[in-house]
Design a protein around this motif. Sequence first.
Motif, PDB file in Angstrom:
ATOM      1  N   ASN A 182       0.838  -1.199   0.000  1.00 43.66           N
ATOM      2  CA  ASN A 182       0.000   0.000   0.000  1.00 43.66           C
ATOM      3  C   ASN A 182       0.874   1.252   0.000  1.00 43.66           C
ATOM      4  OD1 ASN A 182      -2.413  -1.440   0.048  1.00 43.66           O
ATOM      5  ND2 ASN A 182      -2.445  -1.548   2.275  1.00 43.66           N
ATOM      6  N   ILE A 183       0.365   2.309  -0.583  1.00 46.74           N
ATOM      7  CA  ILE A 183       1.111   3.561  -0.664  1.00 46.74           C
ATOM      8  C   ILE A 183       1.104   4.250   0.704  1.00 46.74           C
ATOM      9  CG2 ILE A 183       1.306   5.791  -1.817  1.00 46.74           C
ATOM     10  CD1 ILE A 183       1.811   3.396  -3.633  1.00 46.74           C
ATOM     11  N   THR A 184       2.281   4.424   1.271  1.00 43.00           N
ATOM     12  CA  THR A 184       2.408   5.149   2.529  1.00 43.00           C
ATOM     13  C   THR A 184       2.634   6.633   2.238  1.00 43.00           C
ATOM     14  OG1 THR A 184       4.810   4.838   2.618  1.00 43.00           O
ATOM     15  CG2 THR A 184       3.449   3.116   3.589  1.00 43.00           C
ATOM     16  N   THR A 185       2.502   7.451   3.282  1.00 44.52           N
ATOM     17  CA  THR A 185       2.738   8.890   3.108  1.00 44.52           C
ATOM     18  C   THR A 185       4.160   9.154   2.632  1.00 44.52           C
ATOM     19  OG1 THR A 185       1.170   9.319   4.892  1.00 44.52           O
ATOM     20  CG2 THR A 185       2.606  11.129   4.248  1.00 44.52           C
ATOM     21  N   HIS A 186       5.123   8.436   3.225  1.00 41.23           N
ATOM     22  CA  HIS A 186       6.526   8.598   2.844  1.00 41.23           C
ATOM     23  C   HIS A 186       6.734   8.212   1.386  1.00 41.23           C
ATOM     24  CE1 HIS A 186      11.027   7.698   3.878  1.00 41.23           C
ATOM     25  NE2 HIS A 186      10.871   8.722   3.085  1.00 41.23           N
ATOM     26  N   MET A 187       6.146   7.098   0.989  1.00 40.18           N
ATOM     27  CA  MET A 187       6.274   6.628  -0.381  1.00 40.18           C
ATOM     28  C   MET A 187       5.590   7.579  -1.355  1.00 40.18           C
ATOM     29  SD  MET A 187       5.154   2.843  -1.670  1.00 40.18           S
ATOM     30  CE  MET A 187       5.947   2.087  -0.244  1.00 40.18           C
ATOM     31  N   GLY A 188       4.389   8.024  -0.982  1.00 40.42           N
ATOM     32  CA  GLY A 188       3.639   8.916  -1.862  1.00 40.42           C
ATOM     33  C   GLY A 188       4.302  10.261  -2.038  1.00 40.42           C
TER      34      GLY A 188
END
Length: 502
Positions: free
Chosen positions: A133-139
């Motif tokens: 899932n897309i995390t805030t850090h990744m996004g």
Amino acid sequence: MKMVFKWYCLPFPGIYFAWFFSFCLLSFSTSTDVATVPILKVSSETLTTVQLVELSYQPLLVTEALTEATLAVLSPWQWALLPRWVDAAITFTTAFPAREYCNDNGGTCEGKVMSLRKFYKYPAERTAHAVTNITTHMGSSTNLPQFLADADFSFLDFTKTTLHHSRKGWSDHEDKMSSTSVMCSIEGSLKALFKPFHTSWDKLKCDEDSCNLEEEDVSTEEINLLVTITGDLNPRECIYIPQGWSWKLSAPEDATYLWLAWEEDLILLEDALDSLVLEVEDDIEGSGVQPDSVQQSANELKSSDQDQPQRVPGKLSDYLPTHLKKTPTLWSSATHIRHVINRYLLTERNLVDKDAFVAKLKSDRILCPHLVDCSGECDSAVRGIFHQLDVDDNGVLNADDADNLLPKTYRTLMHDLDDLVEELSDLAMDQWKGVAKGSKDSRQDFMGRARDRMDESGKSYLERWKRGDMDPEEEAKLKEHMPELYEEIMASRKQESPKDEL
């Protein structure tokens, strides 16, 4: 179309002639060569929203869709850094086994939750593919492709918008009619097949150049629609997949790619639609306006639109649903837990037992920069953190504990560590206030212990840095603010590296 004939022979039920006579049935089925055509390639630099709309009835391969800068900031989530990047230990994924492994073991291909770091270290046949899932850090590291600048990302389906890791040799397919999606390659390559019709991939015998369909009942209408589109997806490229098309993917090498999925069809922003569609109040036929003049007006509208500043798409994190965005806490616990995992689990060459952990943490100037003494309740709280970090409960801390972290364990540890830092901060404040009110001798003794703690902490950091135990943030700060010390440490590390290899 080819006709495939098959003989099915059954014994004749007669008693006297059974030994030499059989009753044979002739059966046939259709075998259809399915047309396979290469995917249409378009350049991101020249692809306009108008062209995207016009061509959106078919899959499109958009070249140079991701910038080099986007790939650079996404590098921590690529294969090379998964075993040694701290965030890979606290970014959790759902890993799926290879289909062959499921079939051989008579089980279903259910996913298993684990960290990306553990996924990397797991046997390949047991974790062939991971969906994260897309995390805030990744996004926040992901700049959206320019050719989607006019798309309305508020309609993204974040149950399907995910980051994927596929091992070399992995393959999978989707038979259900999917929503509109865009797949972008970050590293490695993928081979893709797409089809617009409902026939299952299992009934299609596809290789890289052609597909062959064998069914007993295929209508003429269906035969006319039989087509597959093939293409290779390489880094920085994206494939647009229209709603209703099914896909089949295979990975000739380890690959990382981003999957953007809309809830249904791709929707454009309202102002983008206003600039593309000429609003006519009356029906064209009833208004007397000729189609040619409408086309001319539309062309003028497109021409004027090209003079406007080009919209720049944001980052993927800008569109994350509220429940997926982590609210920052008072003491920045996410930073603390990254430091603890990196410092005490991933970068120590020797096992850390309970006493060593307590001694090291008491002199940790990131978690407790002003603390001088730690006994009683302070000592108990620190030992409690040790037991939580010791995930496999073997009395020592090492990389295995980082591998076995699970989301529930991570969340509990994050909050408890946050409480510990707050408690140690209050304790340190009380110590300094108390010594200010004490006698001269007690103040001298306290200041002596404070200097000893600073010396011990400084020596510990220097030794760790010489060994190479330095996260990128520390190294960047050291190089910027203390360049002479940085050069000295780099030189010392080079001198000691041959000994380490022995």
